[in-house]
Motif scaffolding. Structure first.
Motif, PDB file in Angstrom:
ATOM      1  N   GLU A 154     -63.583 -36.457 -34.340  1.00  0.00           N
ATOM      2  CA  GLU A 154     -62.541 -35.733 -33.884  1.00  0.00           C
ATOM      3  C   GLU A 154     -61.496 -37.170 -33.448  1.00  0.00           C
ATOM      4  O   GLU A 154     -60.295 -36.821 -33.648  1.00  0.00           O
ATOM      5  CB  GLU A 154     -62.541 -34.918 -32.633  1.00  0.00           C
ATOM      6  CG  GLU A 154     -63.129 -33.293 -33.244  1.00  0.00           C
ATOM      7  CD  GLU A 154     -62.082 -32.619 -34.092  1.00  0.00           C
ATOM      8  OE1 GLU A 154     -60.821 -32.935 -33.934  1.00  0.00           O
ATOM      9  OE2 GLU A 154     -62.615 -31.903 -35.080  1.00  0.00           O
ATOM     10  N   ARG A 155     -61.901 -37.917 -32.668  1.00  0.00           N
ATOM     11  CA  ARG A 155     -61.086 -38.996 -32.303  1.00  0.00           C
ATOM     12  C   ARG A 155     -60.650 -39.619 -33.499  1.00  0.00           C
ATOM     13  O   ARG A 155     -59.422 -40.235 -33.474  1.00  0.00           O
ATOM     14  CB  ARG A 155     -62.064 -40.062 -31.518  1.00  0.00           C
ATOM     15  CG  ARG A 155     -62.248 -39.478 -30.060  1.00  0.00           C
ATOM     16  CD  ARG A 155     -63.182 -40.550 -29.400  1.00  0.00           C
ATOM     17  NE  ARG A 155     -64.325 -39.713 -29.095  1.00  0.00           N
ATOM     18  CZ  ARG A 155     -65.269 -40.445 -28.525  1.00  0.00           C
ATOM     19  NH1 ARG A 155     -65.448 -41.688 -28.182  1.00  0.00           N
ATOM     20  NH2 ARG A 155     -66.318 -39.875 -27.973  1.00  0.00           N
ATOM     21  N   ARG A 156     -61.181 -39.836 -34.684  1.00  0.00           N
ATOM     22  CA  ARG A 156     -60.658 -40.523 -35.859  1.00  0.00           C
ATOM     23  C   ARG A 156     -59.578 -39.699 -36.286  1.00  0.00           C
ATOM     24  O   ARG A 156     -58.261 -40.013 -36.544  1.00  0.00           O
ATOM     25  CB  ARG A 156     -61.668 -40.724 -36.883  1.00  0.00           C
ATOM     26  CG  ARG A 156     -61.419 -41.220 -38.014  1.00  0.00           C
ATOM     27  CD  ARG A 156     -62.484 -41.111 -39.361  1.00  0.00           C
ATOM     28  NE  ARG A 156     -62.645 -39.811 -39.602  1.00  0.00           N
ATOM     29  CZ  ARG A 156     -61.808 -38.913 -40.457  1.00  0.00           C
ATOM     30  NH1 ARG A 156     -60.634 -39.790 -40.753  1.00  0.00           N
ATOM     31  NH2 ARG A 156     -61.940 -37.867 -40.867  1.00  0.00           N
ATOM     32  N   LYS A 157     -59.645 -38.453 -36.399  1.00  0.00           N
ATOM     33  CA  LYS A 157     -58.590 -37.359 -36.755  1.00  0.00           C
ATOM     34  C   LYS A 157     -57.384 -37.561 -36.031  1.00  0.00           C
ATOM     35  O   LYS A 157     -56.158 -37.712 -36.427  1.00  0.00           O
ATOM     36  CB  LYS A 157     -59.263 -35.916 -36.943  1.00  0.00           C
ATOM     37  CG  LYS A 157     -60.010 -35.843 -38.023  1.00  0.00           C
ATOM     38  CD  LYS A 157     -60.577 -34.208 -37.860  1.00  0.00           C
ATOM     39  CE  LYS A 157     -61.539 -34.124 -39.239  1.00  0.00           C
ATOM     40  NZ  LYS A 157     -62.198 -32.622 -39.035  1.00  0.00           N
ATOM     41  N   TRP A 158     -57.605 -37.467 -34.710  1.00  0.00           N
ATOM     42  CA  TRP A 158     -56.489 -37.747 -33.729  1.00  0.00           C
ATOM     43  C   TRP A 158     -55.797 -39.167 -34.119  1.00  0.00           C
ATOM     44  O   TRP A 158     -54.560 -39.217 -34.127  1.00  0.00           O
ATOM     45  CB  TRP A 158     -56.956 -37.746 -32.252  1.00  0.00           C
ATOM     46  CG  TRP A 158     -56.880 -36.401 -31.911  1.00  0.00           C
ATOM     47  CD1 TRP A 158     -58.228 -35.468 -31.450  1.00  0.00           C
ATOM     48  CD2 TRP A 158     -56.090 -35.389 -31.115  1.00  0.00           C
ATOM     49  NE1 TRP A 158     -57.835 -34.412 -30.996  1.00  0.00           N
ATOM     50  CE2 TRP A 158     -56.460 -34.326 -30.949  1.00  0.00           C
ATOM     51  CE3 TRP A 158     -54.541 -35.799 -31.130  1.00  0.00           C
ATOM     52  CZ2 TRP A 158     -55.656 -33.338 -30.409  1.00  0.00           C
ATOM     53  CZ3 TRP A 158     -53.706 -34.734 -30.593  1.00  0.00           C
ATOM     54  CH2 TRP A 158     -54.355 -33.431 -30.276  1.00  0.00           C
ATOM     55  N   GLY A 159     -56.651 -40.238 -34.100  1.00  0.00           N
ATOM     56  CA  GLY A 159     -55.952 -41.530 -34.323  1.00  0.00           C
ATOM     57  C   GLY A 159     -55.116 -41.512 -35.603  1.00  0.00           C
ATOM     58  O   GLY A 159     -54.109 -42.127 -35.730  1.00  0.00           O
ATOM     59  N   GLU A 160     -55.540 -40.882 -36.718  1.00  0.00           N
ATOM     60  CA  GLU A 160     -54.679 -40.957 -38.091  1.00  0.00           C
ATOM     61  C   GLU A 160     -53.531 -39.800 -37.891  1.00  0.00           C
ATOM     62  O   GLU A 160     -52.291 -40.479 -38.080  1.00  0.00           O
ATOM     63  CB  GLU A 160     -55.764 -40.209 -39.039  1.00  0.00           C
ATOM     64  CG  GLU A 160     -56.873 -40.868 -39.645  1.00  0.00           C
ATOM     65  CD  GLU A 160     -57.749 -40.232 -40.704  1.00  0.00           C
ATOM     66  OE1 GLU A 160     -57.169 -39.024 -40.992  1.00  0.00           O
ATOM     67  OE2 GLU A 160     -58.699 -40.883 -41.015  1.00  0.00           O
ATOM     68  N   GLU A 161     -53.497 -39.126 -37.087  1.00  0.00           N
ATOM     69  CA  GLU A 161     -52.398 -38.130 -37.000  1.00  0.00           C
ATOM     70  C   GLU A 161     -51.297 -38.822 -35.969  1.00  0.00           C
ATOM     71  O   GLU A 161     -50.064 -38.982 -36.216  1.00  0.00           O
ATOM     72  CB  GLU A 161     -52.609 -36.960 -36.071  1.00  0.00           C
ATOM     73  CG  GLU A 161     -51.767 -35.761 -36.103  1.00  0.00           C
ATOM     74  CD  GLU A 161     -51.196 -35.473 -37.417  1.00  0.00           C
ATOM     75  OE1 GLU A 161     -50.034 -35.344 -37.822  1.00  0.00           O
ATOM     76  OE2 GLU A 161     -52.374 -35.374 -38.283  1.00  0.00           O
ATOM     77  N   ILE A 162     -51.710 -39.690 -34.990  1.00  0.00           N
ATOM     78  CA  ILE A 162     -50.842 -40.535 -34.079  1.00  0.00           C
ATOM     79  C   ILE A 162     -50.203 -41.512 -34.731  1.00  0.00           C
ATOM     80  O   ILE A 162     -48.815 -41.830 -34.553  1.00  0.00           O
ATOM     81  CB  ILE A 162     -51.917 -41.232 -32.800  1.00  0.00           C
ATOM     82  CG1 ILE A 162     -52.374 -40.075 -31.882  1.00  0.00           C
ATOM     83  CG2 ILE A 162     -51.190 -42.061 -32.164  1.00  0.00           C
ATOM     84  CD1 ILE A 162     -53.427 -40.835 -30.969  1.00  0.00           C
TER      85      ILE A 162
ATOM     86  N   PHE B 240     -44.943 -41.298 -31.622  1.00  0.00           N
ATOM     87  CA  PHE B 240     -45.353 -41.298 -30.104  1.00  0.00           C
ATOM     88  C   PHE B 240     -46.608 -42.238 -30.051  1.00  0.00           C
ATOM     89  O   PHE B 240     -47.459 -41.980 -31.013  1.00  0.00           O
ATOM     90  CB  PHE B 240     -45.407 -39.683 -29.882  1.00  0.00           C
ATOM     91  CG  PHE B 240     -44.268 -38.984 -29.643  1.00  0.00           C
ATOM     92  CD1 PHE B 240     -43.666 -38.900 -28.681  1.00  0.00           C
ATOM     93  CD2 PHE B 240     -43.902 -38.215 -30.911  1.00  0.00           C
ATOM     94  CE1 PHE B 240     -42.231 -38.266 -28.597  1.00  0.00           C
ATOM     95  CE2 PHE B 240     -42.725 -37.537 -30.872  1.00  0.00           C
ATOM     96  CZ  PHE B 240     -41.906 -37.557 -29.946  1.00  0.00           C
ATOM     97  N   ASP B 241     -46.724 -42.890 -28.752  1.00  0.00           N
ATOM     98  CA  ASP B 241     -47.851 -43.475 -28.790  1.00  0.00           C
ATOM     99  C   ASP B 241     -49.099 -42.798 -28.147  1.00  0.00           C
ATOM    100  O   ASP B 241     -48.905 -41.671 -27.877  1.00  0.00           O
ATOM    101  CB  ASP B 241     -47.610 -44.700 -27.707  1.00  0.00           C
ATOM    102  CG  ASP B 241     -47.289 -44.361 -26.393  1.00  0.00           C
ATOM    103  OD1 ASP B 241     -47.778 -43.272 -25.924  1.00  0.00           O
ATOM    104  OD2 ASP B 241     -46.683 -45.207 -25.462  1.00  0.00           O
ATOM    105  N   GLU B 242     -50.094 -43.191 -28.377  1.00  0.00           N
ATOM    106  CA  GLU B 242     -51.298 -42.532 -27.973  1.00  0.00           C
ATOM    107  C   GLU B 242     -51.463 -41.898 -26.646  1.00  0.00           C
ATOM    108  O   GLU B 242     -51.950 -40.637 -26.382  1.00  0.00           O
ATOM    109  CB  GLU B 242     -52.628 -43.615 -27.916  1.00  0.00           C
ATOM    110  CG  GLU B 242     -53.892 -42.811 -27.718  1.00  0.00           C
ATOM    111  CD  GLU B 242     -55.172 -44.014 -27.708  1.00  0.00           C
ATOM    112  OE1 GLU B 242     -56.206 -43.782 -26.966  1.00  0.00           O
ATOM    113  OE2 GLU B 242     -55.005 -44.944 -28.511  1.00  0.00           O
ATOM    114  N   LYS B 243     -50.779 -42.390 -25.461  1.00  0.00           N
ATOM    115  CA  LYS B 243     -50.728 -42.030 -24.110  1.00  0.00           C
ATOM    116  C   LYS B 243     -49.784 -40.607 -24.127  1.00  0.00           C
ATOM    117  O   LYS B 243     -50.198 -39.718 -23.786  1.00  0.00           O
ATOM    118  CB  LYS B 243     -50.117 -42.830 -23.278  1.00  0.00           C
ATOM    119  CG  LYS B 243     -50.052 -42.514 -21.899  1.00  0.00           C
ATOM    120  CD  LYS B 243     -49.561 -43.568 -21.072  1.00  0.00           C
ATOM    121  CE  LYS B 243     -49.217 -42.989 -19.478  1.00  0.00           C
ATOM    122  NZ  LYS B 243     -48.815 -43.906 -18.613  1.00  0.00           N
TER     123      LYS B 243
END
Length: 91
Positions: A11-19, A24-27
């Motif tokens: 899930e974190r990987r999927k979020w990273g790809e979307e970001i 917009f930045d990660e924060k």
């Protein structure tokens, strides 16, 4: 990434790809996710992680070409207040 420890590595990987696909930045994504989770909880609703990610991505895409770039968190709140979230279910 400082994501919720409840998220799997996948899930974190999927979020990273979307970001990476948006301005917009990660924060800002973390704040928007937190705001959406709070809105869902306040209405006794639940959504899976994929739906949450898709919802925020749609919000980011909708305002991504604006200048100056608005707050993603505020955009998510405004969209939710105006449109709700179709994929949310009762908690």
């Amino acid at each position: 990434m400082c994501w919720d420890v409840k998220l799997s590595l996948e899930e974190r990987r999927k979020w990273g790809e979307e970001i990476l696909r948006h301005s917009f930045d990660e924060k800002e994504w973390q704040q928007a996710r937190s705001a959406l989770l709070n809105l869902l909880a306040s209405e006794n609703l639940h959504a899976n992680e994929n739906s949450i990610r898709s919802y925020i991505s749609c919000c980011a895409e909708a305002v991504g070409s604006s200048y100056p770039l608005p707050s993603l968190e505020k955009t998510v709140i405004e969209f939710f207040q105006e449109h709700g979230m179709d994929n949310a279910t009762s908690a």
